[in-house]
Design an enzyme around this catalytic site. Structure first.
Site, mmCIF file in Angstrom:
data_model
loop_
_atom_site.group_PDB
_atom_site.id
_atom_site.type_symbol
_atom_site.label_atom_id
_atom_site.label_comp_id
_atom_site.label_asym_id
_atom_site.label_seq_id
_atom_site.Cartn_x
_atom_site.Cartn_y
_atom_site.Cartn_z
ATOM 1 N N GLU A 1 24.616 9.725 23.946
ATOM 2 C CA GLU A 1 26.011 9.793 24.381
ATOM 3 C C GLU A 1 26.352 11.226 24.776
ATOM 4 O O GLU A 1 25.737 12.187 24.293
ATOM 5 C CB GLU A 1 26.921 9.324 23.219
ATOM 6 C CG GLU A 1 28.399 9.302 23.591
ATOM 7 C CD GLU A 1 29.267 8.524 22.593
ATOM 8 O OE1 GLU A 1 28.756 8.128 21.522
ATOM 9 O OE2 GLU A 1 30.454 8.312 22.912
ATOM 10 N N ASN B 1 32.398 -0.788 25.538
ATOM 11 C CA ASN B 1 31.887 -0.424 24.212
ATOM 12 C C ASN B 1 33.027 -0.454 23.203
ATOM 13 O O ASN B 1 34.102 0.088 23.472
ATOM 14 C CB ASN B 1 31.311 1.005 24.266
ATOM 15 C CG ASN B 1 31.000 1.554 22.874
ATOM 16 O OD1 ASN B 1 30.025 1.160 22.255
ATOM 17 N ND2 ASN B 1 31.856 2.451 22.378
ATOM 18 N N GLU B 2 32.777 -1.039 22.074
ATOM 19 C CA GLU B 2 33.764 -1.070 20.983
ATOM 20 C C GLU B 2 35.173 -1.282 21.535
ATOM 21 O O GLU B 2 36.087 -0.506 21.280
ATOM 22 C CB GLU B 2 33.674 0.200 20.124
ATOM 23 C CG GLU B 2 32.339 0.302 19.423
ATOM 24 C CD GLU B 2 32.275 1.309 18.272
ATOM 25 O OE1 GLU B 2 33.217 2.094 18.082
ATOM 26 O OE2 GLU B 2 31.262 1.296 17.561
ATOM 27 N N TYR C 1 26.959 0.819 10.838
ATOM 28 C CA TYR C 1 26.548 2.133 10.341
ATOM 29 C C TYR C 1 26.483 2.155 8.817
ATOM 30 O O TYR C 1 27.202 1.406 8.145
ATOM 31 C CB TYR C 1 27.557 3.197 10.789
ATOM 32 C CG TYR C 1 27.426 3.588 12.253
ATOM 33 C CD1 TYR C 1 26.466 4.509 12.649
ATOM 34 C CD2 TYR C 1 28.256 3.045 13.214
ATOM 35 C CE1 TYR C 1 26.344 4.884 13.989
ATOM 36 C CE2 TYR C 1 28.144 3.409 14.559
ATOM 37 C CZ TYR C 1 27.184 4.329 14.936
ATOM 38 O OH TYR C 1 27.051 4.698 16.254
ATOM 39 N N GLU D 1 24.155 0.093 18.216
ATOM 40 C CA GLU D 1 24.440 1.310 17.433
ATOM 41 C C GLU D 1 24.174 0.990 15.974
ATOM 42 O O GLU D 1 24.784 0.063 15.419
ATOM 43 C CB GLU D 1 25.888 1.770 17.616
ATOM 44 C CG GLU D 1 26.160 2.302 19.002
ATOM 45 C CD GLU D 1 27.546 2.941 19.142
ATOM 46 O OE1 GLU D 1 28.079 3.458 18.148
ATOM 47 O OE2 GLU D 1 28.073 2.906 20.273
ATOM 48 N N GLN E 1 22.040 8.660 16.888
ATOM 49 C CA GLN E 1 21.741 8.766 18.290
ATOM 50 C C GLN E 1 20.454 9.583 18.440
ATOM 51 O O GLN E 1 20.081 10.293 17.518
ATOM 52 C CB GLN E 1 22.883 9.434 19.028
ATOM 53 C CG GLN E 1 24.179 8.630 18.977
ATOM 54 C CD GLN E 1 25.264 9.172 19.919
ATOM 55 O OE1 GLN E 1 25.035 10.089 20.692
ATOM 56 N NE2 GLN E 1 26.454 8.607 19.836
HETATM 57 O O1 AHR Z 1 27.857 6.937 17.757
HETATM 58 C C1 AHR Z 1 29.094 7.559 17.627
HETATM 59 C C2 AHR Z 1 30.248 6.611 17.945
HETATM 60 O O2 AHR Z 1 30.263 5.573 17.023
HETATM 61 C C3 AHR Z 1 30.189 5.906 19.271
HETATM 62 O O3 AHR Z 1 30.686 6.672 20.301
HETATM 63 C C4 AHR Z 1 31.036 4.707 19.038
HETATM 64 O O4 AHR Z 1 30.663 3.619 19.845
HETATM 65 C C5 AHR Z 1 30.885 4.443 17.553
HETATM 66 O O5 AHR Z 1 32.112 4.266 16.938
#
Ligand code: AHR
Length: 499
Positions: free
Chosen positions: A24, A171-172, A248, A304, A353
């Site tokens: 990103e 995205n999101e 995450y 992600e 990432q």
């Molecule tokens: O990876 C960091 C961020 O986490 C990304 O930009 C977003 O898609 C997610 O919330």
């Protein structure tokens, strides 16, 4: 503990893209981490730093997602094409408020993927972009022939179209991508994806619908319902080839996530509990997908995932730069085993990432580069890419942990490649106990066993001054038996065995 393997029972193809990465415009991921520009003193090819590209090639990176993340829904691709000196300079409002000079854009992304030899996954802008803008980007990238966008691409030095493998429609969009409801996004998805045209019939673009945040099953259900309702597409997979989900480890704890390197056993086991929750996330989203798509034509795209810790002290909080320890290696080890075991539905996964941001495989500082423990796990697991998952089960596992966070100690997956070679990957998350292991094959006697081990203190990590604290070691302390192997699996370790 016994690991039973039925090497004759194939369970499905492990798409190489499960070992994918995400990049990103965030902190030092793209700029400095991978792209330094042609005039940099750091050795580079067309601006891409050679050390990083070479290291990434070693882990056979199969696919790279770009340009975001949250950045994607603020990105206007035309700002990143044409002569660099005329490209717009702007503020990266989402990440750190720094200047984005757009010197890395569409042409540079495809050049990076060319050097890496990987597939391309571009994420479009739904949150603040128009259908026309998205449609023109796809035309710019992929149309061979005469058209305003193809002509513009040629004028900018790229005669032939590129191969665009995957395209994400936003995205999101439940959050940074527009704060939409699932019903509203579902409507928009139907509309936007219509104009993601495949111009090259031999290379259809794989369309990814924007999915849920971790356990938001309501999102998955409502978006799918919207995409399958009448008038439904003739080809009947809800206008999509893939549906994403983000998950995450760490972000669920609120603003203060905890240090990447300074943590105790309790925090460790809570991280592992969360990491192992990936299995339930896949199964529950998968069960909803099964209702609409029982033949599993739509791939689950975990684009992600990874650990989200506090940033390193003294660094820009908007840059998400964090260290990476054996804890991260174990999270990667168990997660990749989960993906392998669910390869019937999981079609792609991208760790967040790739360089210098969140759970990176590489960290850089000026001209220096260090490989993280997570890098080594990707290197050790690379044999699973494109292999067939085979049946395996563990007997004699135990629970380890603290308080409410009790987790199974050993986690595995096993595959067989085109040459008939088996790959067994194991993660022992017990911090103190070594495990007496016995692998038992159904029929074969193991031949030419080879193993690699990654182990160390749970907080052990590599720094620019001490880059080899955590590194892969050859392991040969096993006894070959009639049908298997016996060996001791050290605590806090990840192991790959090939035979
Ligand atoms: O990876 C960091 C961020 O986490 C990304 O930009 C977003 O898609 C997610 O919330």
């Amino acid at each position: 503990m016994k690991l039973y393997i039925n090497e004759n029972e194939k369970k499905g193809y492990i798409h190489p893209e499960i070992y994918g990465h995400f990049s990103e415009h965030l902190g030092r991921c793209i700029y400095e981490g991978m792209y330094v520009g042609e005039d940099s003193d750091i050795p580079n090819v067309n601006g891409m730093r050679t050390d990083v590209v070479e290291a990434l090639k070693e882990i056979q990176i199969p696919v790279l997602r770009w340009p975001g993340g949250c950045f994607a829904d603020e990105y206007h691709w035309k700002d990143g094409i044409g002569p660099k000196e005329t490209r717009k300079k702007m503020v990266n409002t989402h990440w750190g408020g720094v200047t984005e000079d757009n010197s890395f854009g569409t042409h540079e992304f495809f050049e990076l993927c060319r050097q890496l030899g990987c597939k391309t996954y571009v994420c479009g802008n739904v949150g603040s972009g128009t259908v026309q803008e998205m449609s023109e980007w796809v035309e710019y990238m992929t149309l061979d022939g005469v058209s305003p966008m193809a002509d513009l691409r040629k004028k900018n030095g790229q005669e032939k179209p590129w191969k665009l493998d995957y395209f994400g429609v936003g995205n999101e969009n439940w959050g940074c991508g527009g704060n939409m409801t699932p019903e509203y996004y579902g409507e928009l998805y139907r509309r936007y994806q219509t104009y993601v045209r495949t111009y090259d019939r031999e290379h259809p673009i794989f369309k990814v619908c924007g999915g849920a945040d971790s356990v938001d099953y309501n999102w998955t259900e409502k978006v799918l319902r919207k995409c399958f309702e009448s008038p439904a597409p003739k080809a009947a997979h809800g206008f999509m080839d893939g549906l994403s989900v983000h998950y995450y480890v760490g972000s669920e704890k609120g603003e203060h996530k905890g240090s990447a390197t300074d943590f105790d056993e309790e925090v460790f086991y809570s991280s592992l509990t969360r990491a192992l929750g990936m299995e339930e996330v896949i199964e529950k989203h998968g069960a909803i997908m099964d209702q609409f798509d029982p033949e599993k034509k739509i791939g689950m795209i975990v684009d992600e995932w990874g650990c989200w810790h506090d940033v390193e002290p003294g660094t820009n909080p908007g840059f998400l730069f964090q260290q990476n320890t054996m804890r991260d290696a174990l999270v990667a080890g168990v997660t990749l085993n989960i993906f392998n075991r669910h390869c019937d539905r999981v079609r792609m996964a991208c760790i967040a990432q790739i360089v210098n941001v969140l759970q990176s495989v590489i960290l850089t500082e000026g001209p220096r580069m260090v490989l993280t423990p997570t890098y080594h796990v990707f290197h050790m697991y690379r044999y699973h890419q494109g292999a067939e998952l085979v049946q395996s089960s563990l007997q004699g596992t135990r629970l380890v942990g603290t308080g409410a966070d009790q987790v199974t100690d050993v986690h595995q997956s096993v595959s067989v490649d085109g040459q008939g070679r088996l790959t067994v990957t194991l993660a022992n998350v017990a911090l103190k106990e070594a495990k007496d292991m016995e692998i038992l094959l159904a029929e074969r006697r193991p031949e030419h066993p080879e193993a690699v081990l990654l182990t160390g203190a749970v907080t052990a990590h590599n720094t620019f001054d001490e880059p080899d604290v955590v590194k892969e070691q050859t392991f040969d302390q096993f006894e070959v038996t009639e049908r298997g192997l016996k060996f001791i699996l050290p605590p806090c370790s990840v192991m790959t065995i090939r035979m």
